[in-house]
Scaffold this active site. Structure first.
Site, PDB file in Angstrom:
ATOM      1  N   CYS A 179      10.578 -25.561 -57.380  1.00 47.24           N
ATOM      2  CA  CYS A 179      11.470 -25.432 -58.534  1.00 47.24           C
ATOM      3  C   CYS A 179      10.800 -25.808 -59.866  1.00 47.24           C
ATOM      4  O   CYS A 179       9.989 -25.038 -60.362  1.00 47.24           O
ATOM      5  CB  CYS A 179      12.739 -26.229 -58.278  1.00 47.24           C
ATOM      6  SG  CYS A 179      14.101 -25.719 -59.327  1.00 47.24           S
ATOM      7  N   ARG A 229      24.328 -21.964 -63.209  1.00 53.21           N
ATOM      8  CA  ARG A 229      23.209 -22.359 -62.350  1.00 53.21           C
ATOM      9  C   ARG A 229      23.258 -21.554 -61.062  1.00 53.21           C
ATOM     10  O   ARG A 229      24.327 -21.149 -60.597  1.00 53.21           O
ATOM     11  CB  ARG A 229      23.284 -23.864 -62.047  1.00 53.21           C
ATOM     12  CG  ARG A 229      23.124 -24.719 -63.289  1.00 53.21           C
ATOM     13  CD  ARG A 229      23.023 -26.186 -62.931  1.00 53.21           C
ATOM     14  NE  ARG A 229      21.807 -26.517 -62.219  1.00 53.21           N
ATOM     15  CZ  ARG A 229      20.621 -26.677 -62.794  1.00 53.21           C
ATOM     16  NH1 ARG A 229      20.486 -26.535 -64.088  1.00 53.21           N
ATOM     17  NH2 ARG A 229      19.565 -26.987 -62.065  1.00 53.21           N
ATOM     18  N   HIS A 239      14.616 -26.196 -52.296  1.00 54.45           N
ATOM     19  CA  HIS A 239      14.557 -27.653 -52.437  1.00 54.45           C
ATOM     20  C   HIS A 239      14.775 -28.380 -51.111  1.00 54.45           C
ATOM     21  O   HIS A 239      15.132 -27.771 -50.109  1.00 54.45           O
ATOM     22  CB  HIS A 239      15.716 -28.103 -53.329  1.00 54.45           C
ATOM     23  CG  HIS A 239      15.386 -28.157 -54.766  1.00 54.45           C
ATOM     24  ND1 HIS A 239      14.453 -29.006 -55.284  1.00 54.45           N
ATOM     25  CD2 HIS A 239      15.898 -27.468 -55.820  1.00 54.45           C
ATOM     26  CE1 HIS A 239      14.407 -28.839 -56.590  1.00 54.45           C
ATOM     27  NE2 HIS A 239      15.264 -27.914 -56.944  1.00 54.45           N
TER      28      HIS A 239
HETATM   29  N1  GLN Z   1      15.215 -27.687 -64.753  1.00 55.04           N
HETATM   30  C1  GLN Z   1      14.877 -26.597 -63.925  1.00 55.04           C
HETATM   31  C2  GLN Z   1      16.005 -25.590 -63.712  1.00 55.04           C
HETATM   32  O1  GLN Z   1      17.163 -25.963 -63.628  1.00 55.04           O
HETATM   33  C3  GLN Z   1      14.367 -27.114 -62.603  1.00 55.04           C
HETATM   34  C4  GLN Z   1      15.352 -27.967 -61.902  1.00 55.04           C
HETATM   35  C5  GLN Z   1      14.950 -28.235 -60.517  1.00 55.04           C
HETATM   36  O2  GLN Z   1      13.796 -28.557 -60.209  1.00 55.04           O
HETATM   37  N2  GLN Z   1      15.953 -28.136 -59.661  1.00 55.04           N
HETATM   38  O3  GLN Z   1      15.724 -24.415 -63.616  1.00 55.04           O
END
Ligand code: GLN
Length: 241
Positions: A93, A127, A191
């Site tokens: 990520c 998101r 993740h």
């Molecule tokens: N800030 C980045 C995004 O939201 C990465 C976040 C993360 O590593 N989950 O795209």
């Protein structure tokens, strides 16, 4: 046999327990009879990167990301060389975004990336969150990778993706690509317990490190019944009907 696993910025980049992936690599090495040393690298804790065989860069909040983005700039050339020398990288990520040209956060602030790969990531509204299933491009069996994603950033590139999205969003929710692969460097939005739930990917990384260092061509098979039952469960619950 012995490998060094560099854990990059464990104090700043460890969203959703990403560092558990390093524990997984170490444990699997132990079961395979390989000595794995975990080495921490961070701000005020810099050690020579040359000794690393596997580099792990986890995900981070935008704040954590901005701190390390500027710090890592002085290692840009060295990291580029390590990737070209076939060292193994797994970047999750925020770490994956860092390898590209830049990350633009939700407020429009730009963080320059390492420019190792020609892509950029822009945070957009909404998101991309949830469980994800992809078909891996590495030729691994089983051919699926499963995981969890949570990112605002959308990444577009023409590199080899790590997977083709079967269910979930991937790099941007549009082009069905997830992650990237270049030599032994893998970037991904998956993740958390990526490697415990995808032991075939964990062993791929270990084998690539050993192949490079000791010309080893295969690993012994471990009993992964429990790991694959978790893998199968994700597929059962989240496959498109
Ligand atoms: N800030 C980045 C995004 O939201 C990465 C976040 C993360 O590593 N989950 O795209």
């Amino acid at each position: 046999m012995e490998i060094n696993i560099f854990q990059m910025y464990p104090d700043l980049l460890n969203l959703y327990g990403d560092l558990g992936n390093v524990t997984c690599l170490k444990k699997r090495c132990e079961w395979l009879g390989i000595q794995a040393n975990i080495v921490n690298f961070s701000i005020n804790q810099e050690v020579s990167l040359q000794e690393g065989d596997i580099f792990f860069i986890g995900g981070g909040s935008d704040r954590g990301q901005s701190l390390i983005y500027s710090h890592l700039q002085k290692y840009k050339k060295q990291l580029e060389e390590l990737i070209d020398e076939n060292k193994v990288f797994l970047a999750i990520c925020g770490g994956y975004q860092l390898l590209g040209n830049k990350y633009i956060d939700a407020e429009g602030n730009e963080m320059p990336g390492l420019e190792i790969f020609d892509y950029e990531t822009k945070s957009e509204e909404g998101r991309l969150i949830g469980n994800i299933i992809t078909e891996n491009t590495l030729g691994l069996k089983p051919d699926t990778l499963v995981g969890f994603e949570n990112h605002g950033g959308r990444t577009y590139h023409d590199l080899q993706p790590l997977g083709k999205v079967i269910s979930g969003y991937g790099n941007n929710g549009k082009d069905e690509k997830e992650g990237m692969v270049y030599k032994n460097c893998i970037g991904t939005y998956l993740h958390g317990p990526l490697l415990p739930k995808n032991p075939h990917l964990a062993d791929y990384l270990i084998l690539k490190a050993l192949e490079r260092k000791y010309e080893i061509k295969s690993l012994d098979k471990l009993d992964d019944k429990i790991e694959y039952s978790a893998h199968e469960k994700v597929i059962k619950l989240y496959s498109p009907r």
